[in-house]
Enzyme design. Sequence first.
Site, PDB file in Angstrom:
ATOM      1  N   CYS A 131       0.827  -1.137  -0.012  1.00  0.00           N
ATOM      2  CA  CYS A 131      -0.005   0.115   0.029  1.00  0.00           C
ATOM      3  C   CYS A 131       0.872   1.200   0.032  1.00  0.00           C
ATOM      4  CB  CYS A 131      -0.958   0.079   1.276  1.00  0.00           C
ATOM      5  SG  CYS A 131      -1.865   1.504   1.404  1.00  0.00           S
ATOM      6  N   CYS A 134      -0.493   3.899   2.465  1.00  0.00           N
ATOM      7  CA  CYS A 134      -0.339   3.607   4.019  1.00  0.00           C
ATOM      8  C   CYS A 134       1.239   3.755   4.221  1.00  0.00           C
ATOM      9  CB  CYS A 134      -0.619   2.180   4.017  1.00  0.00           C
ATOM     10  SG  CYS A 134      -2.323   1.783   3.636  1.00  0.00           S
ATOM     11  N   ASP A 135       2.193   3.243   3.372  1.00  0.00           N
ATOM     12  CA  ASP A 135       3.533   3.268   3.645  1.00  0.00           C
ATOM     13  C   ASP A 135       4.771   4.122   3.062  1.00  0.00           C
ATOM     14  OD1 ASP A 135       2.958   1.164   5.779  1.00  0.00           O
ATOM     15  OD2 ASP A 135       2.287  -0.006   4.053  1.00  0.00           O
TER      16      ASP A 135
END
Length: 268
Positions: A131, A134-135
Amino acid sequence: NAGGFGVIACGAMTPDLLDAEIAATKALTDRPFGVNLITMHPQLFDLIAVCEKHAVTHVVLAGGIPPKGSVEAIKGGKNPAKVICFAPTLALAKKLLRSGADALVIATGTRYRRLNAPGEEDLIGAGIHFCATCDGPFYKGQEMLVIGGGNSGVEEGLFLTKFASKVTILEVRDRLGASQVLQEQVATNPKVEVRLNTTVQEFKGNGKMNGVVVKNLKTDEVEELNPAATFIFIGLDPNIAFVKDSIDLDQWRFIQTSPQFETNIPGV
């Protein structure tokens, strides 16, 4: 009234509120509809009684395993309803059918497809991610690697350029599979490098990824890259292990359904 089958999502409603919602819905249509009840609701049996009062024809039990007596309460009153339950495992599916469920909904979702390269599983979350949103921000100002040249891989790779000093996209084939629009964006972005005919041989690291061994399939050249993070976007695999031998699957191993989402097994 458009021809679909409506379901009222009860959620955290009190029995009084659900009673009012059902009454208001019945005032708008003479067609049958269902009610979705959350199995962990502290007043579940009171909600079931409200559904029986209004002769609701279908009740969906969601959010967990139906508590003891709930299916029987729905089917055994003066106005019995059909019971629909969610089945994430084969054992639970069999138990639900034995307890009286009339139909099962399989909603097991998907998992990110793995490369199955050495070191991969051990380093997921420690340099290997799925992701970008997300990261990606955790690796600001560093080089990142994206595996997969389809729409998902290229879109996420372009997104990562907001944070990365450089993004390298690896594609096993001799061309990107992404749309022409995305390919043009990649071609004009100075932060993006594309490597075709390239596959991952191994992920290196002990508790944290520190190297990716790649191979050029045309030249057989092997080298080690050292990105701060690797993002894998090579597709999704459906979680169908518990039904793969009984329900028809399509060529991508997703459950095959009719336009009404029915499988080859009645009630599923």
